[in-house]
Design a protein around this motif. Structure first.
Motif, PDB file in Angstrom:
ATOM      1  N   UNK A   1       0.865  -1.173   0.000  1.00  0.00           N
ATOM      2  CA  UNK A   1       0.000   0.000   0.000  1.00  0.00           C
ATOM      3  C   UNK A   1       0.904   1.225   0.000  1.00  0.00           C
ATOM      4  N   UNK A   2       0.648   2.135  -0.909  1.00  0.00           N
ATOM      5  CA  UNK A   2       1.534   3.293  -1.063  1.00  0.00           C
ATOM      6  C   UNK A   2       1.194   4.380  -0.057  1.00  0.00           C
ATOM      7  N   UNK A   3       2.230   4.977   0.505  1.00  0.00           N
ATOM      8  CA  UNK A   3       2.058   5.953   1.580  1.00  0.00           C
ATOM      9  C   UNK A   3       1.229   7.170   1.173  1.00  0.00           C
ATOM     10  N   UNK A   4       1.337   7.677  -0.069  1.00  0.00           N
ATOM     11  CA  UNK A   4       0.575   8.884  -0.401  1.00  0.00           C
ATOM     12  C   UNK A   4      -0.930   8.663  -0.590  1.00  0.00           C
ATOM     13  N   UNK A   5      -1.408   7.422  -0.587  1.00  0.00           N
ATOM     14  CA  UNK A   5      -2.808   7.171  -0.909  1.00  0.00           C
ATOM     15  C   UNK A   5      -3.758   7.835   0.080  1.00  0.00           C
ATOM     16  N   UNK A   6      -4.905   8.270  -0.436  1.00  0.00           N
ATOM     17  CA  UNK A   6      -5.994   8.770   0.403  1.00  0.00           C
ATOM     18  C   UNK A   6      -7.011   7.666   0.687  1.00  0.00           C
TER      19      UNK A   6
END
Length: 388
Positions: A311-316
């Motif tokens: 899961x990518x850190x910048x995701x909302x």
């Protein structure tokens, strides 16, 4: 490394009689189209309990497998909303099929899937940085996942996601394995006995009986990961010597590991280096092919790599992304990976197909899979030796 019977090379003998139809249900492996991928999914479109039927491959390898343990989709939160998933690889479209099944089960869930090669996907995310539109990176190679994690672009996965998976396949909880693949030595049973295959990959260049009769695919990513593992485990000098000795012994080069396995079955070579599932692909089209598998012990030749997700850190949409990854580790999805891609399941309770020894019965080397992302020194070494 050995299975309970003490026979490391037994499983393909049980597969061979099944024939091409016996390995149906695996698009991208044996030329099968996976057309039953959503057969029963419509019945579950309301979000009701999803069974194994729409996930499982068809044919004798899947017959009699029944219901298994593990976390079922019915036990997970619903998928609702939209995710952008960068997919590196995808096993010939099979991963796309799995996404389609999940979207049929959850009508309010949509995935924007962007497919490319593993390195390309990782480099794209790294280049986009904090501005990446991707919510999830799903890749067939642990090294590419680690490369993105090393840039600080992945979120730490919660225990609910990673706990069902052995620690080896989520070393820092920045990504988690969803399907495994073992390095192996496919060998021609007309040319070699089971006992004739070395138990250590490091001793192969010293075997005069194998000189001129081995095959490899040095431009193939899986082979380069294997050499990277050897470099980490044995050191650069020993790896250079091994590569040089293999070249001097007359190893034959192929463009990919399916061709290596097929050449073994054709008798062009006696044995080779390949991921375990390529021998199954050969058997899918040639049930009487004289090919079986050996697994080396405790060295780079016994590496178990993993497809995985981060899961990518910048995701909302972190909660939805975490739930999506949990679905990839559900019993149903693990059965999909086992019976359609012939991969090793990552969760307890889902056995591999075709009599493959379980991961617990193999003896892979003790290595942090994240270190496989350090590929450049491997490529430089292979060029120096003249392998690339």
């Amino acid at each position: 490394m050995t299975d309970p019977t003490g026979d490391r090379r037994r499983f393909l003998a049980a597969v061979g009689a099944a024939g091409a139809a016996g390995l149906a249900g695996c698009s991208g492996f044996g030329g099968l189209d996976g057309s039953d991928a959503g057969t029963d999914a419509a019945a579950n479109a309301s979000g009701s309990t999803a069974g194994f039927t729409e996930f499982r491959g068809s044919g004798p390898l899947a017959e009699g497998r029944g219901e298994f343990g593990g976390t079922r989709i019915a036990d997970l939160p619903d998928l609702s909303g939209e995710l952008t998933v960068y997919l590196g690889g995808g096993e010939g479209g099979l991963y796309r099929d799995l996404v389609s099944i999940l979207q049929e089960i959850y009508p309010d869930f949509r995935v924007n899937l962007r497919e490319s090669g593993t390195a390309d996907a990782a480099n794209t995310i790294i280049g986009e940085g904090e501005a990446t539109p991707a919510d999830v990176f799903w890749s067939v190679d642990a090294g590419s996942l680690a490369a993105v994690a090393n840039e600080g672009l992945t979120a730490t996965l919660p225990a609910a996601v990673v706990d069902p998976v052995p620690q080896t396949f989520h070393p820092d909880d920045e990504w988690v394995g969803v399907a495994g693949r073992a390095r192996s030595i496919p060998y021609n049973t007309d040319a070699l006995s089971a006992e004739g295959v070395p138990e250590s990959v490091m001793t192969i260049p010293d075997r005069p009986d194998l000189a001129g009769s081995m095959g490899w695919a040095p431009t193939y990513g899986a082979f380069q990961a294997f050499v990277t593992a050897m470099r980490i485990l044995e050191g650069e000098g020993t790896t250079r010597e091994w590569l040089s000795a293999m070249v001097e012994a007359g190893v034959t080069e192929y463009s990919n590991e399916f061709l290596v396995s097929n050449a073994v079955a054709d008798g062009e070579i006696d044995a080779g280096f390949a991921n375990h599932y390529y021998a199954l692909r050969v058997q899918a089209s040639r049930p009487d092919a004289p090919v079986d598998l050996a697994f080396t012990s405790g060295d780079a030749g016994g590496l178990i790599n993993a497809a995985g997700a981060a899961v990518l850190a910048p995701t909302d949409a972190q909660q939805l992304a975490n739930t999506f990854v949990r679905h990839l580790l559900s019993a149903e999805a693990q059965e999909f990976f086992a019976t359609r891609t012939y991969a090793y399941p990552m969760v307890e309770g889902i056995p591999p197909v075709g009599g493959l020894p379980s991961i617990d019965e193999l003896n892979p080397p003790d290595i942090d899979l994240g270190r496989l992302s350090n590929l450049q020194p491997t490529l430089e070494l292979m060029r120096e030796v003249g392998v690339l």
